[in-house]
Design a protein around this motif. Sequence first.
Motif, short mmCIF file in Angstrom:
data_model
loop_
_atom_site.label_atom_id
_atom_site.label_comp_id
_atom_site.label_asym_id
_atom_site.label_seq_id
_atom_site.Cartn_x
_atom_site.Cartn_y
_atom_site.Cartn_z
N GLU A 41 132.60 24.91 47.25
CA GLU A 41 133.49 25.90 46.65
C GLU A 41 134.94 25.68 47.07
OE1 GLU A 41 131.58 29.52 47.83
OE2 GLU A 41 130.19 29.49 46.13
N ALA A 42 135.14 25.10 48.26
CA ALA A 42 136.50 24.78 48.70
C ALA A 42 137.16 23.74 47.80
CB ALA A 42 136.48 24.28 50.15
N LEU A 43 136.32 22.96 47.10
CA LEU A 43 136.84 21.96 46.18
C LEU A 43 136.90 22.49 44.74
CD1 LEU A 43 135.05 18.75 47.52
CD2 LEU A 43 137.47 19.34 47.72
N GLY A 44 136.57 23.74 44.57
CA GLY A 44 136.69 24.34 43.25
C GLY A 44 135.43 24.27 42.41
N ALA A 45 134.31 23.88 43.01
CA ALA A 45 133.04 23.85 42.28
C ALA A 45 132.30 25.17 42.49
CB ALA A 45 132.19 22.69 42.76
N ARG A 46 131.35 25.44 41.62
CA ARG A 46 130.49 26.62 41.78
C ARG A 46 129.20 26.20 42.46
NH1 ARG A 46 126.54 29.56 38.68
NH2 ARG A 46 126.70 28.11 36.91
N ALA A 47 128.81 26.92 43.48
CA ALA A 47 127.60 26.60 44.23
C ALA A 47 126.46 27.54 43.85
CB ALA A 47 127.87 26.69 45.72
N VAL A 48 125.26 26.96 43.76
CA VAL A 48 124.05 27.74 43.54
C VAL A 48 123.07 27.39 44.65
CG1 VAL A 48 122.08 28.15 42.02
CG2 VAL A 48 124.37 27.85 41.05
N LEU A 49 122.61 28.40 45.38
CA LEU A 49 121.67 28.16 46.47
C LEU A 49 120.27 27.92 45.90
CD1 LEU A 49 122.77 30.83 49.09
CD2 LEU A 49 122.88 28.35 49.36
N GLY A 50 119.61 26.87 46.38
CA GLY A 50 118.26 26.58 45.91
C GLY A 50 117.80 25.24 46.40
N GLU A 51 116.57 24.91 46.04
CA GLU A 51 115.96 23.64 46.42
C GLU A 51 115.78 22.76 45.20
OE1 GLU A 51 115.12 22.72 49.50
OE2 GLU A 51 115.51 24.63 50.52
N LEU A 52 115.67 21.45 45.41
CA LEU A 52 115.41 20.53 44.31
C LEU A 52 114.08 20.83 43.62
CD1 LEU A 52 116.50 17.16 45.98
CD2 LEU A 52 117.79 18.46 44.27
N THR A 53 113.18 21.47 44.33
CA THR A 53 111.85 21.77 43.79
C THR A 53 111.77 23.16 43.16
OG1 THR A 53 111.21 22.45 46.02
CG2 THR A 53 110.64 20.21 45.34
N ASP A 54 112.89 23.88 43.11
CA ASP A 54 112.90 25.20 42.46
C ASP A 54 112.98 25.00 40.94
OD1 ASP A 54 112.80 26.57 44.84
OD2 ASP A 54 114.98 26.85 44.99
N ARG A 55 111.83 24.93 40.31
CA ARG A 55 111.80 24.54 38.90
C ARG A 55 112.61 25.48 38.01
NH1 ARG A 55 106.82 22.24 35.29
NH2 ARG A 55 107.92 22.25 33.29
N GLU A 56 112.47 26.76 38.22
CA GLU A 56 113.17 27.71 37.35
C GLU A 56 114.68 27.54 37.46
OE1 GLU A 56 113.53 32.55 36.65
OE2 GLU A 56 111.85 31.71 37.78
N ILE A 57 115.19 27.40 38.68
CA ILE A 57 116.63 27.24 38.88
C ILE A 57 117.11 25.93 38.29
CG2 ILE A 57 118.43 26.91 40.63
CD1 ILE A 57 116.90 28.82 42.44
N VAL A 58 116.42 24.83 38.58
CA VAL A 58 116.84 23.51 38.10
C VAL A 58 116.84 23.46 36.58
CG1 VAL A 58 116.21 21.06 38.01
CG2 VAL A 58 116.16 22.29 40.20
N THR A 59 115.78 23.95 35.97
CA THR A 59 115.71 23.93 34.51
C THR A 59 116.82 24.76 33.89
OG1 THR A 59 113.31 23.58 34.55
CG2 THR A 59 114.25 24.44 32.51
N HIS A 60 117.08 25.94 34.45
CA HIS A 60 118.14 26.80 33.94
C HIS A 60 119.50 26.14 34.06
CE1 HIS A 60 120.45 30.40 33.02
NE2 HIS A 60 121.14 30.20 34.13
#
Length: 295
Positions: A41-60
């Motif tokens: 976020e310090a570089l101006g990106a948006r961060a989303v907390l989660g794991e690579l195996t969180d299928r619902e988050i990754v797909t969304h």
Amino acid sequence: MAIFLTGATGFIGSAVLRQLREQGRDVVALVRSSSSAAEVEALGARAVLGELTDREIVTHLALESDGVIHLASPGDESSAPTDDAFVTAVLAGLEGSDKPYVHTSGIWIFGNGSAITETSPFDPPALTSWRLPVEARVRSAVGVKTSIIAPGIVFGNGGGIPNLIVDAPRGSGVAPALELIGSGEQHWTTVFVDDLAELYILAFDLAPAGSYYIGASGQNPTVRELGEAAAQAAGLDGRVEPSSVDAAHERLGEAFADALLLDQQATGSSARIDLGWEPNGPSLVEELRSGSYVR
């Protein structure tokens, strides 16, 4: 909409993130901790907390993105199932969209070779053999502009695998010498981290579906040459001494050592021809002798 990036705080991913933000592009990064979130976020990106195996988050995130650049990996025994789960989830969000998906492989997947190209047969060591079935799934994806980048040994900013050379044991005799990984006659295919980051972005923007590119600068020094440069910087007058395969196994673990003992050379010319990539960073020999690895 933004580019969905994994590994944004890693060695390569952080360089990709910096370049994307310097270009004014929106990025959403999947991160595992609040400290990593603050970093991106310090570089101006948006961060989303989660794991690579969180299928619902990754797909969304994939579905809502302009495309995906995947650089994160556990780097341990969970790498295969984690990457497989991520690919399943990300393709569920991308298939049929014709959006770009850039996936990460590695030069070791080709095994030994004095002139490795994208059409060379795969012959991976045990450490990276798990990549093959995952990559086959990526390349067969329907309606996605997939590309795979296989980086050489990445260096720069004092990070990565070259520290194994810098931190190698020294003999205790009158004229101590830096211990090489094996005989030192094997070549390493190398690439400067900022050059590699540029390649990922070019692949995202320009690579055709089903493409595969080796990320290599064309500089393929021997481990002995690298050791001599590091030994010069360490005040050892460039003195090095070979080690046995057994010694390398003991120091680094059998699977990792076997990968580092591969003798590999590549030019990375396909990315130059197809994508206009122009790697112009320093050589690893220079970096070890007088650059970011000098301590």
